[in-house]
Scaffold this motif. Structure first.
Motif, PDB file in Angstrom:
ATOM      1  N   LEU A  32      -2.334   4.504   5.236  1.00 51.88           N
ATOM      2  CA  LEU A  32      -1.290   4.878   6.186  1.00 51.88           C
ATOM      3  C   LEU A  32      -0.145   3.863   6.197  1.00 51.88           C
ATOM      4  CD1 LEU A  32      -3.276   6.263   9.242  1.00 51.88           C
ATOM      5  CD2 LEU A  32      -1.860   7.521   7.628  1.00 51.88           C
ATOM      6  N   THR A  33      -0.465   2.596   6.071  1.00 51.61           N
ATOM      7  CA  THR A  33       0.565   1.570   6.040  1.00 51.61           C
ATOM      8  C   THR A  33       1.445   1.725   4.811  1.00 51.61           C
ATOM      9  OG1 THR A  33      -0.870   0.034   7.221  1.00 51.61           O
ATOM     10  CG2 THR A  33       0.982  -0.915   6.028  1.00 51.61           C
ATOM     11  N   SER A  34       0.857   1.960   3.662  1.00 48.07           N
ATOM     12  CA  SER A  34       1.654   2.134   2.451  1.00 48.07           C
ATOM     13  C   SER A  34       2.452   3.440   2.496  1.00 48.07           C
ATOM     14  CB  SER A  34       0.761   2.103   1.217  1.00 48.07           C
ATOM     15  OG  SER A  34      -0.122   3.206   1.218  1.00 48.07           O
ATOM     16  N   TRP A  35       1.970   4.437   3.224  1.00 46.39           N
ATOM     17  CA  TRP A  35       2.682   5.708   3.334  1.00 46.39           C
ATOM     18  C   TRP A  35       3.871   5.582   4.287  1.00 46.39           C
ATOM     19  CZ3 TRP A  35       2.245   9.574   7.463  1.00 46.39           C
ATOM     20  CH2 TRP A  35       2.894  10.755   7.149  1.00 46.39           C
ATOM     21  N   ILE A  36       3.714   4.825   5.372  1.00 45.14           N
ATOM     22  CA  ILE A  36       4.766   4.694   6.378  1.00 45.14           C
ATOM     23  C   ILE A  36       5.837   3.709   5.935  1.00 45.14           C
ATOM     24  CG2 ILE A  36       5.216   3.834   8.702  1.00 45.14           C
ATOM     25  CD1 ILE A  36       2.534   4.992   9.521  1.00 45.14           C
ATOM     26  N   GLU A  37       5.463   2.637   5.261  1.00 43.31           N
ATOM     27  CA  GLU A  37       6.405   1.584   4.899  1.00 43.31           C
ATOM     28  C   GLU A  37       7.425   2.069   3.875  1.00 43.31           C
ATOM     29  OE1 GLU A  37       5.933  -3.064   3.756  1.00 43.31           O
ATOM     30  OE2 GLU A  37       4.645  -1.634   2.766  1.00 43.31           O
ATOM     31  N   PRO A  38       8.697   1.719   4.055  1.00 41.70           N
ATOM     32  CA  PRO A  38       9.694   2.113   3.064  1.00 41.70           C
ATOM     33  C   PRO A  38       9.437   1.447   1.717  1.00 41.70           C
ATOM     34  CG  PRO A  38      10.717   0.947   4.906  1.00 41.70           C
ATOM     35  CD  PRO A  38       9.262   1.009   5.171  1.00 41.70           C
TER      36      PRO A  38
END
Length: 79
Positions: A32-38
């Motif tokens: 989720l962090t890698s998906w949300i982060e630009p």
């Protein structure tokens, strides 16, 4: 001292289940962090927008390179 193998197995199963769910939750949070982060936060803007502050670039006013002059111009133009 009496050991109950049934309680020991229940506790081991609980610990194993807890550790497994902790690892799964951690992996979900990483995804989720890698998906949300630009992808690239510091890339040059596209379209008509301009980058506000470039640390290695010279200001558009070459006569003033001091930070106080740049701040004075910032307040003068009211940007």
């Amino acid at each position: 001292m009496i050991f109950s193998y049934r309680k020991l197995l229940v506790r081991l199963r609980f610990i194993l289940l807890f550790m497994t769910l902790t690892v799964v939750l951690y992996q979900v949070m990483v995804v989720l962090t890698s998906w949300i982060e630009p992808v690239n936060r510091y890339r040059a803007p596209a379209g008509n927008s301009v980058k506000v502050f470039g640390q290695h670039e010279h200001a558009s006013f070459p006569e003033s390179d001091k930070m106080s002059d740049r701040l004075r111009l910032f307040y003068w133009y009211g940007e």
